[in-house]
Motif scaffolding. Structure first.
Motif, mmCIF file in Angstrom:
data_model
loop_
_atom_site.group_PDB
_atom_site.id
_atom_site.type_symbol
_atom_site.label_atom_id
_atom_site.label_comp_id
_atom_site.label_asym_id
_atom_site.label_seq_id
_atom_site.Cartn_x
_atom_site.Cartn_y
_atom_site.Cartn_z
ATOM 1 N N LYS A 117 -9.505 -32.163 13.299
ATOM 2 C CA LYS A 117 -10.383 -33.153 13.918
ATOM 3 C C LYS A 117 -10.374 -32.919 15.426
ATOM 4 N N VAL A 118 -11.570 -32.732 15.988
ATOM 5 C CA VAL A 118 -11.708 -32.399 17.407
ATOM 6 C C VAL A 118 -12.764 -33.308 18.031
ATOM 7 N N LYS A 119 -12.502 -33.711 19.256
ATOM 8 C CA LYS A 119 -13.455 -34.567 19.962
ATOM 9 C C LYS A 119 -14.367 -33.728 20.842
ATOM 10 N N ARG A 120 -15.655 -33.909 20.656
ATOM 11 C CA ARG A 120 -16.653 -33.437 21.614
ATOM 12 C C ARG A 120 -17.256 -34.720 22.201
ATOM 13 N N ASP A 121 -18.488 -35.039 21.842
ATOM 14 C CA ASP A 121 -18.984 -36.366 22.208
ATOM 15 C C ASP A 121 -18.403 -37.409 21.255
ATOM 16 N N THR A 122 -18.182 -36.993 19.996
ATOM 17 C CA THR A 122 -17.503 -37.829 19.006
ATOM 18 C C THR A 122 -16.456 -36.962 18.299
ATOM 19 N N VAL A 123 -15.603 -37.600 17.497
ATOM 20 C CA VAL A 123 -14.575 -36.866 16.757
ATOM 21 C C VAL A 123 -15.147 -36.402 15.421
ATOM 22 N N THR B 225 -14.516 -33.115 12.166
ATOM 23 C CA THR B 225 -13.689 -32.024 11.661
ATOM 24 C C THR B 225 -14.407 -30.690 11.890
ATOM 25 N N SER C 299 -6.259 -36.585 16.391
ATOM 26 C CA SER C 299 -7.355 -35.658 16.669
ATOM 27 C C SER C 299 -7.063 -34.966 17.997
ATOM 28 N N PRO D 86 -8.156 -33.719 21.729
ATOM 29 C CA PRO D 86 -9.093 -34.244 22.735
ATOM 30 C C PRO D 86 -10.215 -33.279 23.092
ATOM 31 N N SER D 87 -10.039 -31.994 22.771
ATOM 32 C CA SER D 87 -11.080 -31.003 23.064
ATOM 33 C C SER D 87 -10.829 -29.754 22.240
#
Length: 384
Positions: free
Chosen positions: A160-166, A168, A347, A349-350
């Protein structure tokens, strides 16, 4: 005042019990040692004199301490304590590298450093150290590789990675096997969506980093990856992961039939048939498909799969290494280490932070040698 050793010890003990007594004793002692060291230095340095002090912060016992570094006019004096303090800073940097690489967040690091060393490192300082760490891991991912790897494995890990939202996303791990069967993580790549273009980018990256010859690629069920391999490494053999295939088949089978279907699949991919050939394998697969086709449509279509022969490529090699190459399981141990590290965070953060943590695990894996039961791959003519 002449005091005995015992009396001095009692005074120090009593002083240490006062509020911030340990901190003050440490400051007094270190500053006094540096002043005494400068006096001894100036006695041997003709024409040189003292030139005041330079104030710095050092690590104390759960706090920070004020050190006054003595200076001389010629700028030649370097006290031993100062070198110890610099080594301590380097040690702390390494510690933060390790903790960050183990999955701790910047906030976690701030809390731990404050508890152990006091308010000596600001959030900016910790960010600087973690940024340096990220650059080191980037350099690792872009390093030059060997020209030849007998075997390269590739498989996916999902985080799980955050861009604008989290969300997978997939991270692809490329693992190389050297002729002595020691393993090396060659690359870690993020591909938010699965496409042939992504696989071509991965293969081209390996090429750019000097990999020019591969005898065998062992890959999971990565759609389009085989085409990218054929394009850049036309002489390489491709083995698709049998375990992935079995899992995909069994996932669409009723619970009551799973054991029987699994048993029949084991007979199709029979590792005890040392003189096996592709025709025999495909014949067993057809018998299996015919048996279950009336119940499961996806099994009926199995022999018609365009890439079905890739699941039996292992029979081209010596039987001694079949179990080593018919599946991507060699990456599984590494994936467990990846998951253990990333599990500390719900998750990432980036994407970059995820690549950094995965790279740290890979660096640690590359420092250890773990091998298959064969001592070398050179005996297999397919690896010549």
């Amino acid at each position: 005042m002449n005091l005995s050793t015992k009396q001095v010890q009692e005074l120090l003990d009593n002083f240490s019990k006062k509020p911030e007594g340990n901190k003050m004793l440490l400051e007094f002692s270190l500053n006094a040692l540096m002043r005494a060291e400068r006096e001894m230095f100036l006695e041997k340095s003709q024409g040189n004199k003292g030139n005041g002090f330079r104030s710095v912060k050092g690590f104390g016992i759960g706090t920070q301490i004020d050190l006054h570094i003595p200076r001389d006019r010629m700028g030649l004096f370097k006290p031993v304590v100062q070198m110890l303090w610099q080594n301590q800073q380097s040690h702390l940097d390494d510690l933060i590298f390790e903790l960050y690489g183990a999955g701790l967040t910047t906030r976690d690091l701030e809390r731990i450093v404050h508890q152990v060393y006091g308010n000596n490192l600001s959030r900016t300082s910790i960010s600087r150290i973690t940024n340096e760490f990220s650059q080191e891991m980037k350099d690792f991912r872009e390093r030059e590789l060997d020209e030849y790897y007998p075997i390269i494995y590739a498989d996916a890990l999902f985080l799980k990675v955050k861009r604008d939202t989290v969300a997978t996303e997939a991270f692809y791990i490329v693992l190389g096997v050297k002729p002595d069967t020691s393993r090396e993580v060659l690359g870690i790549y993020n591909c938010p969506t699965e496409s042939a273009g992504n696989w071509e980018d991965i293969i081209l990256d390996l090429r750019k980093r000097k990999v020019s010859r591969v005898s065998l690629f062992v890959i999971g069920g990565l759609i389009g990856f085989d085409k990218a391999i054929e394009k850049s490494f036309p002489n390489a053999t491709i083995q698709k992961c049998v375990v992935h295939l079995k899992r995909n088949i069994l996932n669409k089978v009723r619970t009551k039939d799973k054991e029987a279907v699994a048993s029949d699949l084991k007979a199709v991919f029979n590792m005890s048939k040392k003189n096996d050939n592709l025709d025999s394998c495909l014949n067993r697969l057809s018998i299996f498909a015919s048996k279950w086709s009336k119940v499961y449509a996806h099994i009926k279509k199995l022999p018609e799969k365009e890439d079905i022969s890739y699941y039996f490529s292992y029979i081209k090699f010596e039987p001694e290494i079949w179990r080593m190459i018919y599946t991507t399981n060699w990456i599984e141990r590494l994936n467990k280490d990846f998951k253990r590290t990333t599990r500390m965070r719900n998750s990432m953060p980036s994407v970059e932070s995820a690549l950094t943590l995965l790279s740290k695990v890979a660096v640690n894996a590359n420092m250890t040698k773990y091998r298959y039961q064969v001592t070398s791959l050179k005996a297999d003519p397919m690896f010549q």
